[in-house]
Design an enzyme around this catalytic site. Structure first.
Site, PDB file in Angstrom:
ATOM      1  N   ASP A   8      10.679   3.378   5.355  1.00  0.00           N
ATOM      2  CA  ASP A   8      10.461   2.012   5.856  1.00  0.00           C
ATOM      3  C   ASP A   8      11.604   1.658   6.794  1.00  0.00           C
ATOM      4  O   ASP A   8      12.749   2.061   6.570  1.00  0.00           O
ATOM      5  CB  ASP A   8      10.383   0.997   4.706  1.00  0.00           C
ATOM      6  N   ASN A  43     -14.888  -4.769   3.078  1.00  0.00           N
ATOM      7  CA  ASN A  43     -14.209  -6.057   2.921  1.00  0.00           C
ATOM      8  C   ASN A  43     -15.081  -7.216   3.389  1.00  0.00           C
ATOM      9  O   ASN A  43     -15.087  -8.282   2.782  1.00  0.00           O
ATOM     10  CB  ASN A  43     -12.873  -6.046   3.676  1.00  0.00           C
ATOM     11  N   LEU A  68      -7.325  -0.189  -2.731  1.00  0.00           N
ATOM     12  CA  LEU A  68      -6.689  -0.746  -3.934  1.00  0.00           C
ATOM     13  C   LEU A  68      -6.620  -2.266  -3.864  1.00  0.00           C
ATOM     14  O   LEU A  68      -6.596  -2.852  -2.780  1.00  0.00           O
ATOM     15  CB  LEU A  68      -5.288  -0.152  -4.137  1.00  0.00           C
ATOM     16  N   ARG A  69      -6.609  -2.878  -5.059  1.00  0.00           N
ATOM     17  CA  ARG A  69      -6.466  -4.336  -5.150  1.00  0.00           C
ATOM     18  C   ARG A  69      -5.066  -4.637  -5.659  1.00  0.00           C
ATOM     19  O   ARG A  69      -4.633  -4.041  -6.652  1.00  0.00           O
ATOM     20  CB  ARG A  69      -7.458  -4.933  -6.157  1.00  0.00           C
ATOM     21  N   VAL A 111       0.826  -1.211   0.000  1.00  0.00           N
ATOM     22  CA  VAL A 111       0.000   0.000   0.000  1.00  0.00           C
ATOM     23  C   VAL A 111       0.861   1.263   0.000  1.00  0.00           C
ATOM     24  O   VAL A 111       0.652   2.167  -0.809  1.00  0.00           O
ATOM     25  CB  VAL A 111      -0.957  -0.006   1.216  1.00  0.00           C
ATOM     26  N   GLU A 163      -7.605   2.543   2.473  1.00  0.00           N
ATOM     27  CA  GLU A 163      -7.209   2.287   1.082  1.00  0.00           C
ATOM     28  C   GLU A 163      -8.000   1.090   0.541  1.00  0.00           C
ATOM     29  O   GLU A 163      -8.143   0.092   1.210  1.00  0.00           O
ATOM     30  CB  GLU A 163      -5.693   2.002   1.039  1.00  0.00           C
ATOM     31  N   CYS A 209      -5.874  -9.188   3.134  1.00  0.00           N
ATOM     32  CA  CYS A 209      -6.914  -8.326   3.702  1.00  0.00           C
ATOM     33  C   CYS A 209      -8.146  -9.073   4.219  1.00  0.00           C
ATOM     34  O   CYS A 209      -8.463  -8.984   5.406  1.00  0.00           O
ATOM     35  CB  CYS A 209      -7.346  -7.291   2.671  1.00  0.00           C
ATOM     36  N   GLY A 262      -8.531 -15.540   0.110  1.00  0.00           N
ATOM     37  CA  GLY A 262      -7.316 -15.482   0.913  1.00  0.00           C
ATOM     38  C   GLY A 262      -6.766 -14.080   0.811  1.00  0.00           C
ATOM     39  O   GLY A 262      -7.520 -13.124   0.638  1.00  0.00           O
TER      40      GLY A 262
HETATM   41  P1  NAD Z   1       3.159  -4.666   4.009  1.00  0.00           P
HETATM   42  O1  NAD Z   1       3.502  -5.659   5.044  1.00  0.00           O
HETATM   43  O2  NAD Z   1       3.391  -4.986   2.570  1.00  0.00           O
HETATM   44  O3  NAD Z   1       3.955  -3.302   4.296  1.00  0.00           O
HETATM   45  C1  NAD Z   1       4.079  -2.715   5.545  1.00  0.00           C
HETATM   46  C2  NAD Z   1       5.461  -2.052   5.630  1.00  0.00           C
HETATM   47  O4  NAD Z   1       5.535  -1.262   6.816  1.00  0.00           O
HETATM   48  C3  NAD Z   1       6.619  -3.050   5.691  1.00  0.00           C
HETATM   49  O5  NAD Z   1       7.535  -2.785   4.627  1.00  0.00           O
HETATM   50  C4  NAD Z   1       7.265  -2.767   7.056  1.00  0.00           C
HETATM   51  O6  NAD Z   1       8.667  -2.927   7.053  1.00  0.00           O
HETATM   52  C5  NAD Z   1       6.858  -1.327   7.282  1.00  0.00           C
HETATM   53  N1  NAD Z   1       6.910  -0.882   8.689  1.00  0.00           N
HETATM   54  C6  NAD Z   1       6.413  -1.512   9.779  1.00  0.00           C
HETATM   55  N2  NAD Z   1       6.657  -0.773  10.898  1.00  0.00           N
HETATM   56  C7  NAD Z   1       7.301   0.345  10.492  1.00  0.00           C
HETATM   57  C8  NAD Z   1       7.808   1.486  11.160  1.00  0.00           C
HETATM   58  N3  NAD Z   1       7.708   1.611  12.487  1.00  0.00           N
HETATM   59  N4  NAD Z   1       8.410   2.451  10.440  1.00  0.00           N
HETATM   60  C9  NAD Z   1       8.540   2.321   9.103  1.00  0.00           C
HETATM   61  N5  NAD Z   1       8.069   1.262   8.393  1.00  0.00           N
HETATM   62  C10 NAD Z   1       7.463   0.286   9.083  1.00  0.00           C
HETATM   63  O7  NAD Z   1       1.637  -4.295   4.252  1.00  0.00           O
HETATM   64  P2  NAD Z   1       0.539  -3.797   3.171  1.00  0.00           P
HETATM   65  O8  NAD Z   1      -0.006  -4.963   2.434  1.00  0.00           O
HETATM   66  O9  NAD Z   1       1.098  -2.647   2.425  1.00  0.00           O
HETATM   67  O10 NAD Z   1      -0.605  -3.300   4.156  1.00  0.00           O
HETATM   68  C11 NAD Z   1      -0.491  -2.110   4.903  1.00  0.00           C
HETATM   69  C12 NAD Z   1      -1.856  -1.752   5.458  1.00  0.00           C
HETATM   70  O11 NAD Z   1      -2.743  -1.451   4.388  1.00  0.00           O
HETATM   71  C13 NAD Z   1      -2.525  -2.870   6.250  1.00  0.00           C
HETATM   72  O12 NAD Z   1      -3.251  -2.315   7.310  1.00  0.00           O
HETATM   73  C14 NAD Z   1      -3.467  -3.483   5.241  1.00  0.00           C
HETATM   74  O13 NAD Z   1      -4.584  -4.097   5.841  1.00  0.00           O
HETATM   75  C15 NAD Z   1      -3.898  -2.274   4.446  1.00  0.00           C
HETATM   76  N6  NAD Z   1      -4.336  -2.574   3.081  1.00  0.00           N
HETATM   77  C16 NAD Z   1      -3.666  -3.459   2.323  1.00  0.00           C
HETATM   78  C17 NAD Z   1      -4.078  -3.705   1.013  1.00  0.00           C
HETATM   79  C18 NAD Z   1      -3.349  -4.704   0.144  1.00  0.00           C
HETATM   80  O14 NAD Z   1      -3.879  -5.048  -0.909  1.00  0.00           O
HETATM   81  N7  NAD Z   1      -2.177  -5.175   0.518  1.00  0.00           N
HETATM   82  C19 NAD Z   1      -5.188  -3.029   0.487  1.00  0.00           C
HETATM   83  C20 NAD Z   1      -5.841  -2.089   1.279  1.00  0.00           C
HETATM   84  C21 NAD Z   1      -5.411  -1.875   2.587  1.00  0.00           C
END
Ligand code: NAD
Length: 447
Positions: free
Chosen positions: A30, A211, A153-154, A11, A151, A263, A260
């Site tokens: 990150d 969701n 996005l898919r 995201v 967010e 999310c 799966g």
């Molecule tokens: P992800 O695990 O791919 O990315 C999270 C990132 O945050 C990691 O790179 C991690 O190293 C970093 N991080 C963690 N703690 C940190 C800190 N203290 N400082 C800096 N960086 C830090 O997760 P994601 O899939 O991108 O999901 C993020 C959020 O968005 C979740 O809550 C998820 O539910 C939501 N979301 C995800 C999607 C999806 O399709 N993946 C869609 C909509 C919403």
């Protein structure tokens, strides 16, 4: 506008790159040093179509940069987005908010000026209140508005979804938050993407409700598929027949091995926990979660049945085509392939697999599975071929070659990407989802 994106995963990285492409000045932060090192070298830490080019263009244009230092990254930012993970907490299914809260604390301690702090991570109702409290507790003298901006996005279509969203939801409690967010999303506002301003708690709940609703739709059609198999109906026609009704809509009505991904499983569980905490049961979502969980293993048993039952299956070899939870991503989180592979290996079946993008991530998650370099190498010598993920690469397999390589022409298509008649004509024993009944012959339980 200067934007800081804390968390550069699926995201954060996509959102950051898209905001930069809109013309904003973006720093993606990150704490994972190797991720940031790779981004500096132009290597994407995830697979997402179009992302590498988008990142490259915006880095070259000087609008997008990366750092591991939060204080450095948020310096001078008008909006600081929190896009870190919110996985299921071990044991109880609550969303684990420790990453979000850690970021809130560090942001509060590092602020050099007024800023809007935006929760983009999916977080339960009330998290914004806690983020606000944590930031205030750091004693910062700067004005902070905490906003919710979930967010939608898919993965696999993330850039298109971000740039042309069905809607943008913003939960803000004051003008400062609303004004900055209007400016952040102005390019989309000009594109006439609907923007819904609401209260923060409402915004937080919208994401979970969306969701849970989609997960319900998938689970509903999966159960109808099971019924189709019993009564001799075709679930794809049922989907079309109901989906053409505008009140229902055709999306998320594809029967398959169960949902799966990163999310739906965790967000449905977290919604159940919120409902429990507030003593307001969501029984439908409860049923969806349980039904989906049993379905994934049931798909493994479907393969065992196709091998002739548990006794005959022992020692046989199966090719799994597709491991990721859906095509065009390398995301393996809660993928049905994990449960299918586990059920098969538990039953003494040898599993070979191929996935176009997911094998590196999958390897440590399924150590008993042998990864192969292409679909035909996985198929060689197999007693059954199982399509788990509908990657385009599997839609037009050379069936002559498949038959030559496989020990037995048995295909279990968990995504219904082939036609039963075609496959049978080509000499396959073909099993799919919700289309295996004998059409026209109603079999009742009393028969
Ligand atoms: P992800 O695990 O791919 O990315 C999270 C990132 O945050 C990691 O790179 C991690 O190293 C970093 N991080 C963690 N703690 C940190 C800190 N203290 N400082 C800096 N960086 C830090 O997760 P994601 O899939 O991108 O999901 C993020 C959020 O968005 C979740 O809550 C998820 O539910 C939501 N979301 C995800 C999607 C999806 O399709 N993946 C869609 C909509 C919403």
């Amino acid at each position: 506008m200067k934007i800081a994106m804390v968390g550069s995963g699926y995201v954060g990285l996509v959102s950051g790159a898209c905001f930069a492409d809109f013309g904003h000045d973006v720093v993606c932060i990150d704490k994972d040093q190797s991720k940031i090192d790779r981004l500096h070298e132009g290597i994407m830490p995830i697979y997402e179509p179009g992302l590498a080019e988008l990142v490259d263009n915006n880095v070259k244009a000087g609008r997008l940069s990366f750092t591991t230092s939060l204080p450095e990254g948020i310096a001078g930012a008008d909006a600081i987005f929190i896009a870190v993970g919110t996985p299921s907490r071990r044991g109880d299914g609550h969303a684990d908010l420790s990453f979000v809260y850690a970021v809130a604390k560090e942001v509060g301690e590092s602020l050099l000026g007024d800023a809007v702090v935006v929760t983009k991570s999916t977080v339960p109702v009330g998290t914004g209140d806690e983020v606000e409290r944590i930031i205030a507790e750091t004693g910062t003298k700067h004005r902070v508005s905490v906003v919710s901006n979930p967010e939608f996005l898919r993965e696999g279509a993330a850039i298109g979804d971000f740039k042309r969203p069905d809607r943008i939801v913003i939960g803000a409690g004051d003008d400062f938050g609303r004004d900055v967010m209007s400016e952040v999303y102005r390019p989309l506002f000009l594109n006439e993407s609907p923007i819904l301003f609401t209260e923060r708690r409402t915004s937080e709940l919208i994401k979970y409700a969306a969701n849970a609703f989609l997960a319900t739709k998938i689970t509903f059609i999966n159960e109808i598929a099971d019924l189709c198999e019993k009564v001799g109906a075709d679930v794809q026609d049922v989907s079309r027949g109901i989906g053409l009704d505008n009140r229902i809509g055709s999306k998320f009505l594809h029967a398959g091995p169960g949902y799966g991904g990163s999310c739906f499983p965790k967000d449905t569980l977290a919604l159940l926990k919120t409902a429990e905490d507030y003593d307001s049961p969501t029984r439908i979502v409860d049923a969806v979660v349980k039904t989906n969980e049993t379905r994934k293993r049931a798909m493994g048993r479907k393969v065992i049945d196709a091998l002739g039952g548990a006794e005959k299956a022992r020692g046989k070899q199966v090719a799994l085509l597709g491991l990721t939870f859906k095509p065009n991503t390398d995301d393996m989180r809660d993928s049905p392939a994990i449960a299918v592979a586990q059920t098969l290996t538990d039953a003494g079946v040898e599993v070979l697999a191929y996935d176009p993008e997911g094998m590196e991530v999958a390897k440590p998650m399924m150590p008993e599975v042998v990864m192969k370099d292409d679909p035909y190498a996985a198929i060689e010598g197999s007693d059954a071929i199982v399509i788990v993920t509908e990657w385009d690469a599997f839609r037009a397999l050379d069936m002559k070659r498949v038959k030559e390589l496989a020990k037995a022409p048995v295909m279990v298509d968990l995504r219904n990407i082939y036609r039963p008649d075609d496959m049978r004509e080509q000499g396959f024993t073909y099993v799919s989802v919700g289309r295996n009944g004998v059409a026209g012959h109603l079999r009742r339980s009393t028969d």
